[in-house]
Motif scaffolding. Structure first.
Motif, mmCIF file in Angstrom:
data_model
loop_
_atom_site.group_PDB
_atom_site.id
_atom_site.type_symbol
_atom_site.label_atom_id
_atom_site.label_comp_id
_atom_site.label_asym_id
_atom_site.label_seq_id
_atom_site.Cartn_x
_atom_site.Cartn_y
_atom_site.Cartn_z
ATOM 1 N N SER A 181 -12.425 2.494 -55.050
ATOM 2 C CA SER A 181 -11.672 1.448 -54.363
ATOM 3 C C SER A 181 -12.184 0.077 -54.779
ATOM 4 O O SER A 181 -13.314 -0.066 -55.268
ATOM 5 C CB SER A 181 -11.809 1.608 -52.848
ATOM 6 N N LEU A 182 -11.357 -0.932 -54.561
ATOM 7 C CA LEU A 182 -11.746 -2.314 -54.853
ATOM 8 C C LEU A 182 -12.994 -2.689 -54.068
ATOM 9 O O LEU A 182 -13.900 -3.333 -54.598
ATOM 10 C CB LEU A 182 -10.597 -3.273 -54.526
ATOM 11 N N VAL A 183 -13.064 -2.275 -52.818
ATOM 12 C CA VAL A 183 -14.226 -2.584 -51.977
ATOM 13 C C VAL A 183 -15.494 -2.033 -52.615
ATOM 14 O O VAL A 183 -16.502 -2.731 -52.729
ATOM 15 C CB VAL A 183 -14.041 -2.005 -50.555
ATOM 16 N N TRP A 206 -15.512 -9.287 -47.075
ATOM 17 C CA TRP A 206 -16.665 -9.318 -46.178
ATOM 18 C C TRP A 206 -16.377 -8.472 -44.954
ATOM 19 O O TRP A 206 -15.248 -8.445 -44.439
ATOM 20 C CB TRP A 206 -17.000 -10.741 -45.783
ATOM 21 N N GLU A 207 -17.404 -7.770 -44.505
ATOM 22 C CA GLU A 207 -17.233 -6.832 -43.396
ATOM 23 C C GLU A 207 -16.743 -7.516 -42.120
ATOM 24 O O GLU A 207 -15.840 -7.013 -41.457
ATOM 25 C CB GLU A 207 -18.552 -6.111 -43.125
ATOM 26 N N ASP A 208 -17.309 -8.655 -41.786
ATOM 27 C CA ASP A 208 -16.896 -9.367 -40.569
ATOM 28 C C ASP A 208 -15.663 -10.210 -40.886
ATOM 29 O O ASP A 208 -15.738 -11.155 -41.672
ATOM 30 C CB ASP A 208 -18.027 -10.257 -40.066
ATOM 31 N N ASN A 256 -14.286 -12.516 -39.394
ATOM 32 C CA ASN A 256 -14.470 -13.933 -39.090
ATOM 33 C C ASN A 256 -15.123 -14.701 -40.232
ATOM 34 O O ASN A 256 -15.030 -15.925 -40.293
ATOM 35 C CB ASN A 256 -15.290 -14.105 -37.805
ATOM 36 N N ASP A 257 -15.795 -13.982 -41.113
ATOM 37 C CA ASP A 257 -16.450 -14.614 -42.263
ATOM 38 C C ASP A 257 -15.538 -14.702 -43.479
ATOM 39 O O ASP A 257 -15.879 -15.346 -44.465
ATOM 40 C CB ASP A 257 -17.712 -13.836 -42.653
ATOM 41 N N ARG A 258 -14.401 -14.045 -43.421
ATOM 42 C CA ARG A 258 -13.469 -14.053 -44.555
ATOM 43 C C ARG A 258 -12.733 -15.388 -44.630
ATOM 44 O O ARG A 258 -12.558 -16.076 -43.630
ATOM 45 C CB ARG A 258 -12.455 -12.919 -44.406
ATOM 46 N N PRO A 259 -12.279 -15.763 -45.816
ATOM 47 C CA PRO A 259 -11.567 -17.037 -45.972
ATOM 48 C C PRO A 259 -10.176 -16.993 -45.356
ATOM 49 O O PRO A 259 -9.585 -15.919 -45.201
ATOM 50 C CB PRO A 259 -11.476 -17.197 -47.487
#
Length: 94
Positions: A3-5, A50-52, A54-57
């Motif tokens: 996967s991309l992740v 990013w896992e959280d 809230n931290d993603r753009p």
């Protein structure tokens, strides 16, 4: 098949992410691309994964980052004097 992740996470966990990314790029492209733009795209992918959440753009930040990459890669292609068509179809939808 990964996967991309998984792929992006492995690249940025590596001590030398630039080398790990170069190894992950399809060999059929035969280095006919600007590696710095590929790295920037991988950074955007990493940022978005990013896992959280809230931290993603936010989408606006992603659009700006990808627009800069398209501009840079288009300039790179133009500097080749028309000898490459790697990115020429990106904006045309090809």
């Amino acid at each position: 098949m990964k996967s991309l992740v998984t792929v992006v996470s492995q690249i940025f966990r590596n001590k030398y992410p630039e080398n790990a990314l170069a190894d992950a790029v399809d060999g059929n492209l035969q280095h006919s691309y600007p590696m710095e733009d590929v790295y920037k795209m991988a950074e955007v992918a990493h940022w978005c994964l990013w896992e959280d959440p809230n931290d993603r753009p936010v989408m606006r930040e992603i659009v700006v980052a990808l627009s800069e990459i398209v501009m840079s890669s288009t300039e790179w292609e133009a500097s080749l004097g028309g000898d490459s068509q790697v990115f020429s179809g990106v904006l045309d939808g090809r």
